[in-house]
Write a protein that holds these residues in place. Structure first.
Motif, PDB file in Angstrom:
ATOM      1  N   MET A 119      52.209 -42.926  66.915  1.00 36.34           N
ATOM      2  CA  MET A 119      51.959 -44.350  66.960  1.00 36.34           C
ATOM      3  C   MET A 119      52.926 -45.052  67.921  1.00 36.34           C
ATOM      4  O   MET A 119      52.544 -45.971  68.618  1.00 36.34           O
ATOM      5  CB  MET A 119      52.087 -44.902  65.540  1.00 36.34           C
ATOM      6  CG  MET A 119      51.520 -46.259  65.380  1.00 36.34           C
ATOM      7  SD  MET A 119      49.747 -46.161  65.558  1.00 36.34           S
ATOM      8  CE  MET A 119      49.326 -47.833  65.384  1.00 36.34           C
ATOM      9  N   LYS A 120      54.180 -44.581  67.916  1.00 36.79           N
ATOM     10  CA  LYS A 120      55.148 -45.190  68.825  1.00 36.79           C
ATOM     11  C   LYS A 120      54.803 -44.877  70.278  1.00 36.79           C
ATOM     12  O   LYS A 120      55.029 -45.697  71.157  1.00 36.79           O
ATOM     13  CB  LYS A 120      56.558 -44.704  68.500  1.00 36.79           C
ATOM     14  CG  LYS A 120      57.185 -45.404  67.330  1.00 36.79           C
ATOM     15  CD  LYS A 120      58.626 -45.008  67.217  1.00 36.79           C
ATOM     16  CE  LYS A 120      59.437 -46.258  66.980  1.00 36.79           C
ATOM     17  NZ  LYS A 120      60.859 -46.032  67.086  1.00 36.79           N
ATOM     18  N   ALA A 121      54.288 -43.681  70.509  1.00 37.56           N
ATOM     19  CA  ALA A 121      53.912 -43.320  71.880  1.00 37.56           C
ATOM     20  C   ALA A 121      52.778 -44.213  72.367  1.00 37.56           C
ATOM     21  O   ALA A 121      52.777 -44.663  73.516  1.00 37.56           O
ATOM     22  CB  ALA A 121      53.509 -41.850  71.944  1.00 37.56           C
ATOM     23  N   LEU A 122      51.820 -44.491  71.499  1.00 40.78           N
ATOM     24  CA  LEU A 122      50.721 -45.387  71.855  1.00 40.78           C
ATOM     25  C   LEU A 122      51.250 -46.792  72.152  1.00 40.78           C
ATOM     26  O   LEU A 122      50.811 -47.430  73.107  1.00 40.78           O
ATOM     27  CB  LEU A 122      49.683 -45.424  70.735  1.00 40.78           C
ATOM     28  CG  LEU A 122      48.479 -46.318  70.962  1.00 40.78           C
ATOM     29  CD1 LEU A 122      47.648 -45.795  72.123  1.00 40.78           C
ATOM     30  CD2 LEU A 122      47.634 -46.395  69.703  1.00 40.78           C
ATOM     31  N   SER A 123      52.193 -47.244  71.360  1.00 41.55           N
ATOM     32  CA  SER A 123      52.795 -48.555  71.590  1.00 41.55           C
ATOM     33  C   SER A 123      53.512 -48.607  72.933  1.00 41.55           C
ATOM     34  O   SER A 123      53.427 -49.615  73.659  1.00 41.55           O
ATOM     35  CB  SER A 123      53.781 -48.866  70.457  1.00 41.55           C
ATOM     36  OG  SER A 123      54.507 -50.030  70.733  1.00 41.55           O
ATOM     37  N   LEU A 124      54.199 -47.534  73.277  1.00 39.04           N
ATOM     38  CA  LEU A 124      54.895 -47.483  74.568  1.00 39.04           C
ATOM     39  C   LEU A 124      53.906 -47.499  75.724  1.00 39.04           C
ATOM     40  O   LEU A 124      54.104 -48.217  76.710  1.00 39.04           O
ATOM     41  CB  LEU A 124      55.771 -46.236  74.638  1.00 39.04           C
ATOM     42  CG  LEU A 124      56.564 -46.037  75.915  1.00 39.04           C
ATOM     43  CD1 LEU A 124      57.591 -47.142  76.074  1.00 39.04           C
ATOM     44  CD2 LEU A 124      57.245 -44.686  75.906  1.00 39.04           C
ATOM     45  N   ILE A 125      52.828 -46.753  75.606  1.00 34.55           N
ATOM     46  CA  ILE A 125      51.804 -46.715  76.663  1.00 34.55           C
ATOM     47  C   ILE A 125      51.153 -48.082  76.829  1.00 34.55           C
ATOM     48  O   ILE A 125      50.981 -48.571  77.949  1.00 34.55           O
ATOM     49  CB  ILE A 125      50.765 -45.627  76.356  1.00 34.55           C
ATOM     50  CG1 ILE A 125      51.404 -44.244  76.467  1.00 34.55           C
ATOM     51  CG2 ILE A 125      49.564 -45.732  77.285  1.00 34.55           C
ATOM     52  CD1 ILE A 125      50.547 -43.126  75.921  1.00 34.55           C
ATOM     53  N   ILE A 126      50.809 -48.716  75.719  1.00 30.07           N
ATOM     54  CA  ILE A 126      50.173 -50.036  75.783  1.00 30.07           C
ATOM     55  C   ILE A 126      51.139 -51.069  76.366  1.00 30.07           C
ATOM     56  O   ILE A 126      50.745 -51.903  77.186  1.00 30.07           O
ATOM     57  CB  ILE A 126      49.656 -50.457  74.403  1.00 30.07           C
ATOM     58  CG1 ILE A 126      48.463 -49.577  74.014  1.00 30.07           C
ATOM     59  CG2 ILE A 126      49.267 -51.923  74.367  1.00 30.07           C
ATOM     60  CD1 ILE A 126      47.970 -49.788  72.603  1.00 30.07           C
ATOM     61  N   SER A 127      52.413 -51.012  75.971  1.00 31.20           N
ATOM     62  CA  SER A 127      53.405 -51.946  76.524  1.00 31.20           C
ATOM     63  C   SER A 127      53.532 -51.780  78.035  1.00 31.20           C
ATOM     64  O   SER A 127      53.633 -52.768  78.766  1.00 31.20           O
ATOM     65  CB  SER A 127      54.770 -51.724  75.873  1.00 31.20           C
ATOM     66  OG  SER A 127      54.760 -52.125  74.535  1.00 31.20           O
TER      67      SER A 127
END
Length: 92
Positions: A1-9
């Motif tokens: 989930m954190k990786a997805l947040s980093l990609i979206i950011s």
């Protein structure tokens, strides 16, 4: 989930940066000032997202370094040529 947040950011940061640069002009209209300030605030939110995910990036780097170290230190099985050389040295 954190990786997805980093990609979206990252994606949103570059997209809002593109619109900020492309729409930048010295206009005194209130609508333009509000629009540019909202883009700037969105970029700041993305920077906060980067800061939140820094531990994820550091942890991933440590994991890759540890894995590379373990692979380099692992004893590989001896090839048949090395086994034959050992037998010749011992005298079998």
């Amino acid at each position: 989930m954190k990786a997805l947040s980093l990609i979206i950011s990252t994606i949103v940061f570059f997209a809002s940066g593109y619109f900020f640069v492309s729409d930048f002009n010295l206009s005194g209209e209130l609508n333009h000032v509000i629009y540019m300030s909202l883009l700037f605030i969105l970029m700041l939110v993305c920077v906060v997202g980067f800061l939140i995910n820094i531990p994820l990036i550091i942890q991933e780097r440590k994991r890759v370094k540890n894995l590379a170290y373990r692979i380099s230190q692992a004893k590989l099985p001896k090839s048949p040529i090395q086994l034959n050389q050992q037998k010749l040295e011992v005298g079998y």
